[in-house]
Scaffold this active site. Structure first.
Site, mmCIF file in Angstrom:
data_model
loop_
_atom_site.group_PDB
_atom_site.id
_atom_site.type_symbol
_atom_site.label_atom_id
_atom_site.label_comp_id
_atom_site.label_asym_id
_atom_site.label_seq_id
_atom_site.Cartn_x
_atom_site.Cartn_y
_atom_site.Cartn_z
ATOM 1 N N SER A 73 0.823 -1.209 0.000
ATOM 2 C CA SER A 73 0.000 0.000 0.000
ATOM 3 C C SER A 73 0.859 1.263 0.000
ATOM 4 C CB SER A 73 -0.886 0.004 1.246
ATOM 5 O OG SER A 73 -0.074 0.021 2.399
ATOM 6 N N CYS A 117 2.871 -7.259 1.286
ATOM 7 C CA CYS A 117 1.807 -6.655 2.095
ATOM 8 C C CYS A 117 1.096 -7.773 2.848
ATOM 9 C CB CYS A 117 0.831 -5.946 1.157
ATOM 10 S SG CYS A 117 -0.680 -5.394 1.967
ATOM 11 N N CYS A 123 2.521 -7.028 9.602
ATOM 12 C CA CYS A 123 2.339 -5.980 8.592
ATOM 13 C C CYS A 123 3.723 -5.489 8.206
ATOM 14 C CB CYS A 123 1.518 -4.839 9.193
ATOM 15 S SG CYS A 123 1.517 -3.315 8.233
ATOM 16 N N THR A 124 3.945 -5.309 6.914
ATOM 17 C CA THR A 124 5.293 -4.974 6.450
ATOM 18 C C THR A 124 5.710 -3.536 6.780
ATOM 19 O OG1 THR A 124 4.368 -4.516 4.264
ATOM 20 C CG2 THR A 124 5.354 -6.693 4.625
HETATM 21 N N1 DGL Z 1 1.963 -2.938 4.791
HETATM 22 C C1 DGL Z 1 0.690 -3.526 4.609
HETATM 23 C C2 DGL Z 1 0.527 -4.802 5.379
HETATM 24 O O1 DGL Z 1 1.512 -5.498 5.473
HETATM 25 C C3 DGL Z 1 -0.485 -2.592 4.538
HETATM 26 C C4 DGL Z 1 -0.757 -1.725 5.719
HETATM 27 C C5 DGL Z 1 -1.892 -0.784 5.416
HETATM 28 O O2 DGL Z 1 -1.853 -0.152 4.354
HETATM 29 O O3 DGL Z 1 -2.825 -0.704 6.231
HETATM 30 O O4 DGL Z 1 -0.519 -5.170 5.854
#
Ligand code: DGL
Length: 193
Positions: free
Chosen positions: A8, A70, A172-173
């Protein structure tokens, strides 16, 4: 090989960095969907639409493989994406689950976006005691580099688990960007990204 990654926003750069370190001879194309960040509260229908758009963008840049950098898309959309395109598509949650199942950790806290936690992918696939906690505002704050109240927010989410866990999974990344804050709040707990 030319590898495409998407997230994202900037979170997936944490995945990209590790790949470049480990496999420096590949070419990488990274797509951060800043227009639609955050993904974490969106419906599965919306997430699937965004994921397909991101994949099409990467394919237009002639990638040979795609990595969904993600957690939210990985946990909710993988099965609907994986056989749809001519290139292999990998997620970032499955390897974490394999690692946890082979590990000696017994009491594992997973933090992630609302949609990742709602999927219960960790609870369903990890054969250990797993506690799943959504940490909905973290990804946006990290994306905005708004870290002023980070300790306060992390204490609110994590303090009550501190004595009951031996590992915390960053589901979450975006979260590896605040690993040092998490280590300060949970000094005796192993942090897994
Ligand atoms: N970095 C993403 C993940 O690993 C998305 C976080 C988001 O945009 O809420 O879930």
């Amino acid at each position: 090989m030319r590898i495409g990654l998407f997230d994202s926003g900037m979170g997936g750069v944490s995945v990209l960095k590790k790949l470049i370190m480990k496999y420096p001879n590949n070419e990488y194309v990274y797509y951060g969907d800043n227009l639609n960040v955050p993904y974490g509260n969106k419906s599965v229908h919306e997430l699937l639409m965004l994921a397909n758009n991101n994949i099409k963008f990467l394919l237009s840049h002639n990638v040979d493989m795609i990595i969904i950098a993600c957690g939210t898309i990985s946990s909710n959309c993988l099965s609907k994406l994986v056989n749809k395109y001519d290139v292999p598509i990998y997620d970032i949650i499955s390897p974490t689950i394999d690692y946890l199942n082979d590990s000696n950790f017994n009491n594992i806290l997973v933090i992630g976006t609302k949609r990742t936690i709602d999927s219960h992918i960790f609870r369903n696939r990890v054969n250990k005691n797993v506690i799943e906690v959504e940490t909905p505002e973290l990804a946006s704050l990290i994306e905005e580099n708004n870290l002023d109240n980070m300790y306060q927010i992390l204490h609110k989410y994590l303090d009550s688990y501190m004595d009951r866990i031996d590992a915390i999974v960053l589901g979450c990344t975006h979260y590896p960007i605040i690993t040092s804050y998490i280590r300060d709040v949970l000094p005796h707990v192993r942090v897994i990204d």
